[in-house]
Design an enzyme around this catalytic site. Structure first.
Site, mmCIF file in Angstrom:
data_model
loop_
_atom_site.group_PDB
_atom_site.id
_atom_site.type_symbol
_atom_site.label_atom_id
_atom_site.label_comp_id
_atom_site.label_asym_id
_atom_site.label_seq_id
_atom_site.Cartn_x
_atom_site.Cartn_y
_atom_site.Cartn_z
ATOM 1 N N CYS A 1 -2.456 36.394 30.387
ATOM 2 C CA CYS A 1 -3.139 36.159 29.114
ATOM 3 C C CYS A 1 -4.655 36.300 29.262
ATOM 4 O O CYS A 1 -5.233 35.888 30.283
ATOM 5 C CB CYS A 1 -2.791 34.761 28.624
ATOM 6 N N GLU B 1 -0.148 28.693 36.945
ATOM 7 C CA GLU B 1 -1.465 29.124 36.478
ATOM 8 C C GLU B 1 -2.570 28.550 37.369
ATOM 9 O O GLU B 1 -3.511 29.263 37.745
ATOM 10 C CB GLU B 1 -1.695 28.697 35.025
ATOM 11 N N CYS C 1 -8.108 27.103 26.287
ATOM 12 C CA CYS C 1 -7.519 28.179 25.491
ATOM 13 C C CYS C 1 -7.484 27.764 24.021
ATOM 14 O O CYS C 1 -7.115 26.639 23.684
ATOM 15 C CB CYS C 1 -6.144 28.479 26.052
ATOM 16 N N SER D 1 3.499 22.626 30.235
ATOM 17 C CA SER D 1 2.347 21.730 30.265
ATOM 18 C C SER D 1 1.817 21.455 28.858
ATOM 19 O O SER D 1 1.565 20.305 28.486
ATOM 20 C CB SER D 1 1.261 22.371 31.129
ATOM 21 N N SER E 1 5.243 27.908 24.025
ATOM 22 C CA SER E 1 6.287 28.781 24.559
ATOM 23 C C SER E 1 7.612 28.610 23.813
ATOM 24 O O SER E 1 8.654 29.064 24.295
ATOM 25 C CB SER E 1 6.473 28.516 26.053
HETATM 26 S S1 SF4 Z 1 -1.242 28.819 26.098
HETATM 27 FE FE1 SF4 Z 1 -3.236 29.852 25.897
HETATM 28 S S2 SF4 Z 1 -3.652 30.681 27.941
HETATM 29 FE FE2 SF4 Z 1 -1.474 30.175 27.889
HETATM 30 S S3 SF4 Z 1 -0.507 32.087 27.260
HETATM 31 FE FE3 SF4 Z 1 -0.879 30.904 25.392
HETATM 32 S S4 SF4 Z 1 -2.860 31.665 24.611
HETATM 33 FE FE4 SF4 Z 1 -2.675 32.283 26.754
#
Ligand code: SF4
Length: 385
Positions: A133, A163, A269, A300, A366
């Protein structure tokens, strides 16, 4: 191949009921039930893109083996669908990354991989589909800059999270690159105390074993520090930790020298921030009987959403609609459990109160909409019994 997979993605992850709830001012009503959906929830731009690329990769290389280094995102439903589509997971028993070669395609997940893993797969000649990302890349950019300029990266994150492991590895691209990972305010306070007044070096290293770069020396490596974070941590906590370090460095080196000893950039983010802000707004605006937070137990950002909610109302973090066992029973991860506690699960009875009920609902970055939609449908079936 974006258009080629658009229909497949929509069929797999979209939800008509979620679209309707969104259009109805994020409210769903059925009999005695009102569901209030947070105004930002579910798939973020990074996850959306990663899943899209994975489906495109499967189509683009039809005759070749396609692998993921591990979970593309922390959602079991999405990972299972990718397995069903024929994508293999290097994290599964029996898979060997070291045996891959030039005919193989490897998808790198949204949260990235370590510098070492990337180099290894590249050296084996694999075709890499990098879905890291942009927000994660932004953190890496800052960590690399810290390393180039002789600053130690202080990373607010979970040391075992993919990450954070990947971000920490960026610091080691330069000979003097160093890092230290702190999980929370308590760990930050220990480091800040050492910065202010020193302490027992060996005890410090024992306390942070596994969370520091090789050869870390707190007497040398805490003299110049820069803050970074795992993108999905609690925004308020990341900011507070940054301020703790700023204060400690100011006390240690004085205001005039602060700029040469301390750096901080906003690496939170925006998708994580928006989801946390939306749930805080929902809790402030609506009287709720309970909150449902939907997402993987190892996600998370989902755990952090549950922590925010649990401070205000009874909160049930559920992985999927199947956790809603009945109108009486629910299987869940307690929202008040610290994010570091892992996927502990409990079963509660009498979770859905009698009479009119207002349920708040959100989902981690997610979690696809079809899962959120199934949760709403299941709630509706319970109140219509
Ligand atoms: S949570 Fe934020 S850093 Fe993680 S994939 Fe989604 S947009 Fe990207």
């Amino acid at each position: 191949m974006k258009e080629a997979v658009a229909g497949e993605l929509a069929a797999a992850y979209d939800s008509a009921i979620v679209d309707r709830v969104r259009a109805n001012d994020f409210r769903f009503e059925a009999g005695r039930l009102t569901v209030h959906l947070a105004r930002e929830f579910g798939f973020c731009y990074g996850v959306d893109r990663a899943v899209d690329y994975a489906y495109q990769a499967r189509r683009r290389f039809p005759g070749r083996r396609v692998f993921l280094t591990g979970e593309i995102i922390h959602n079991p439903h999405v990972n299972e669908r990718l397995r069903d589509a024929g994508i293999r997971f290097l994290s599964d028993a029996g898979e060997r990354a070291d045996l891959l070669g030039a005919d193989d395609v490897v998808i790198l997940p949204a949260f990235g991989v370590t510098v070492g893993d990337m180099a290894q797969l590249s050296s084996q000649g694999c075709t890499l589909v990098d879905t890291t990302c942009g927000s994660v890349l932004n953190v890496w950019k800052n960590v690399v800059r810290y390393a180039q300029e002789g600053f130690t990266s202080i990373i607010h994150g979970k040391v075992k999270h993919e990450e954070t492991r990947a971000t920490a590895s960026q610091a080691l691209k330069y000979p003097n690159g160093r890092y230290l990972v702190v999980l929370d305010r308590d760990e930050a306070a220990i480091v800040c105390s050492y910065i202010r007044s020193g302490g027992d070096r060996d005890a410090f290293l024992a306390r942070f074993a596994g969370s520091v770069s090789p050869g870390f020396d707190p007497d040398r490596d805490l003299a110049r520090i820069g803050c970074a974070n795992q993108t999905t941590m609690l925004m308020a906590e990341s900011l507070a930790i940054g301020e703790m370090f700023r204060d400690a460095m100011r006390e240690r080196h004085g205001e005039a020298a602060l700029a040469t000893h301390f750096r901080a950039f906003d690496t939170i983010c925006s998708a994580t921030q928006e989801r946390q802000d939306a749930v805080i707004a929902l809790l402030a605006e609506q009287p709720l009987d309970l909150m449902l937070v939907v997402g993987g137990y190892n996600s998370s950002n989902t755990c952090n959403l549950a922590c925010i909610c649990a401070a205000k109302v009874p909160t049930y973090h559920i992985a999927n609609p199947e956790c809603l066992l009945s109108a009486d029973e629910i299987r869940y991860r307690p929202g008040s459990a610290p994010c570091s506690a892992g996927g502990i699960q409990e079963v509660a009875r009498g979770w859905l109160p009698p009479g009119r009920i207002a349920v708040g609902l959100t989902a981690g970055a997610s979690t696809p909409n079809n899962i959120v939609g199934e949760v709403i449908r299941k709630l509706e079936s319970f109140v219509s019994l």
